[in-house]
Design an enzyme around this catalytic site. Structure first.
Site, PDB file in Angstrom:
ATOM      1  CG  HIS A   1      17.658   4.489  18.053  1.00  0.00           C
ATOM      2  ND1 HIS A   1      16.899   3.560  17.408  1.00  0.00           N
ATOM      3  CD2 HIS A   1      17.005   5.663  17.917  1.00  0.00           C
ATOM      4  CE1 HIS A   1      15.827   4.147  16.900  1.00  0.00           C
ATOM      5  NE2 HIS A   1      15.873   5.426  17.185  1.00  0.00           N
TER       6      HIS A   1
ATOM      7  CD  GLU B   1      17.239   9.133  12.707  1.00  0.00           C
ATOM      8  OE1 GLU B   1      17.561   9.946  13.578  1.00  0.00           O
ATOM      9  OE2 GLU B   1      16.092   8.687  12.594  1.00  0.00           O
TER      10      GLU B   1
END
Lengths: 407, 407
Positions: B273, B49
């Site tokens: 995360h 990402e």
């Protein structure tokens, strides 16, 4: 050598040109191909352009006795057209779909809809080595002088070479058969030879029989487009059987054949392409050969540079198309906004003295909307194209750097 | 063992959640990640990402000293978001784009636009073995109870497992790090463990430190969506480091760590995360171990059957969608033909006594045209989806048959 048993492997490769409703005498030809394959009993059959699953099923039923193992690779809208029949068990399959494959709006060429791929399968050979066999087709060449698809075909050739380099170690022998849509000295073929270390069965064959120069697209074939072949009166060679031996095996091509026009006992050939049939000798050597991944050929850097230049040209063209489709989308959006302002103005009572041209207004709005949707779609598509061409250029640059650093 | 040198390898894996304009405090976090990576000096860094190439370039400049080798994988409209930084030279890269990755019309989810892929690279390790390291992300799960993307994610997991099986022999050790978007006991993870033979660093680690149960999406993280985690008060583990040793090597996980909230000395975490960090010991064994491709675990057939059932359910859903979009296209076409007939009738002077409703006629025609274009596009898309799901089901069936035939 050293008394190890030799495996004699007979391979058949054909672009079947079996497009439903479009290919002439398709069912008859598929039946003919099936009969011949059953009679000849090859070890491995690699077919391309079997677009109809029904044709594959018919072949499968007919060939169940002599080729108990087979696989059809599904992809794209129409399919990949790839299928394989084998005497040896197929252990595992993998489909790698090329990241670029033409343009969806080039309906007359249709490559995009086929989801062109390389179908890879690990077939085990009872006596000696596991084989990795690949069946594939690359993007067609519609105009050699002004080949708009060259960058896409080169990306495919590059991805194919990378795919072979990364997957081939799981096997002892790699066999590749397919319609590469490239002439023998084209940069894509040189890339496959140099970077993936593949050897051309035609060039290596001890004995050759068939059309002159191993051509597989010949003017004598009644299904070929004669005008396409005008600059090449002898025909062109675009279907190949390529191979390489990994680890401790050697592969030799004993014989290569092509069909020459009508199939025996009939008035039609199998397809608009000639079939290629190779007989290979595979033998285990006493000791492992050196790694054959990537030759250290000094000419390889030149080949990669040439390919990279072409990909770079494609990248710039794709960037231009991305820019112009983006600009078109912005213009259409501006027009829509302008219309919205005009409509709001009318609703608010401005310009009430003149009649509002409803019909032309609606027509214009729909036209702008259509242009907006289409050009946004195109912009997205060309953005993906730019990413993939850029990524390939990067990969090639990395390889070039590694090649130049190598002694 | 037997006195062979041991390589201690430190790996960092993080889903960076660096979406331009959308991710909160992105630039600050990317800077923070860069600083930490520079300070900690890992051997291999796998990031997901990183959607902005500018962020990658900034990281590259910052990390050039301690991670001289890096690669950014380009694909899709937005990009793959994958990049890798390495202390060891990167010899070669390959990008495998999953054949299915959500739906282009699900704009709010956006996975389709990312071109989700597995980025594979052959990095050579100076002392011992060539490593194959993979960085990847699978399709997100938006609703666990009614997960419309499960078949797509399973196709991705299957393709990933097949990709690893086919490419891993080119290396001695395979390392995989990424956001798999699956819970540890989900069928996709069991497939990767069973069919690709990967081992989970969390389960194997001699020492663990970090969030409870190795969770990487935790409610304590200030960036996570708390409502998503309501059913999982401890959080979930969806980021993994997996590995396997090929040929004559053994890999052991000495330590696994996750970050726990804010980075040291700041008030924000690296991402939504948690990062996963593993310390692995790689050692050459005296003699080659047996092939580890595919375990002969009897439970494996059950896992593949379970996955195949889910893919089959997805296939039937896709077939329904293909049918309904096709029907819609036919209806729109019929409406257009009817309108054309009406227009021709009017031109021919029929019904001339009443005024022709030009405006509503045009509106209706454009509406029908719009529906025709959209539903044809959808039909093509779902046809491709059906092909890929069908192809995966076939492959799974082939593997099941092979598993059942095995003693």
């Amino acid at each position: 050598m050293e008394g190890e048993p030799t495996l004699r492997l007979r391979i058949f490769d054909l672009n079947c040109w079996a497009i439903r409703y479009l290919s002439r005498r398709r069912r008859e030809r598929v039946r003919l191909i099936g009969d011949t394959l059953r009679r000849e009993g090859f070890d491995l059959v690699l077919l391309q352009e079997v677009w109809s699953e029904q044709d594959y099923s018919d072949l499968k039923v007919k060939l169940a006795g002599c080729y108990p193992f087979s696989h059809y690779f599904r992809s794209g809208v129409i399919g990949s057209g790839l299928c394989v029949f084998s005497k040896f068990p197929i252990l595992d399959t993998l489909l790698y779909q090329y990241s670029l494959n033409g343009y969806p709006y080039m309906l007359q060429h249709g490559d995009w809809f086929c989801g062109k791929s390389v179908g890879s399968l690990g077939a085990v050979q009872g006596v000696t080595a596991p084989l990795l066999s690949l069946s594939l087709q690359l993007h067609a060449e519609y105009c050699r002088d002004k080949d708009a698809y060259l960058p896409h075909r080169l990306v495919q050739a590059w991805e194919l070479a990378q795919f072979i380099r990364h997957t081939s170690k799981a096997a002892d022998v790699v066999l590749l058969g397919g319609d590469l849509n490239m002439h023998p000295e084209d940069v894509g073929i040189r890339l496959l030879r140099g970077w993936a270390g593949l050897r051309d069965a035609f060039a290596e064959a001890a004995h050759f029989e068939g059309c002159k120069n191993g051509c597989t697209l010949v003017p004598d074939n009644c299904f070929t487009d004669k005008s396409e072949l005008l600059p090449f009166p002898l025909g062109i060679r675009i279907d190949y059987i390529l191979y390489k031996a990994i680890s401790s095996f050697t592969v030799k091509c004993e014989e290569l054949k092509t069909t020459t026009g009508p199939a025996p006992g009939t008035d039609i050939p199998f397809s608009d392409h000639e079939a290629v049939m190779a007989t290979l000798h595979i033998q285990r050597q006493g000791q492992p050969a050196g790694a054959t991944l990537g030759t250290a050929d000094p000419a390889l850097a030149d080949v990669v540079t040439e390919a990279r230049t072409e990909v770079g040209a494609g990248l710039r063209a794709a960037q231009r198309q991305r820019y112009s489709s983006g600009r078109m989308a912005v213009l259409a959006l501006l027009l829509l906004l302008l219309q919205a302002a005009a409509a709001l103005g009318t609703l608010a009572g401005l310009g009430a003295e003149q009649p509002f041209p409803k019909l032309s207004f609606c027509l214009l709005a729909f036209l702008a909307l259509g242009v907006l949707v289409l050009s946004t779609g195109l912009h997205l598509f060309h953005t993906m194209e730019v990413k993939m061409l850029h990524g390939t250029e990067d990969q090639m640059w990395m390889v070039l750097r590694a090649l130049q650093e190598r002694p």
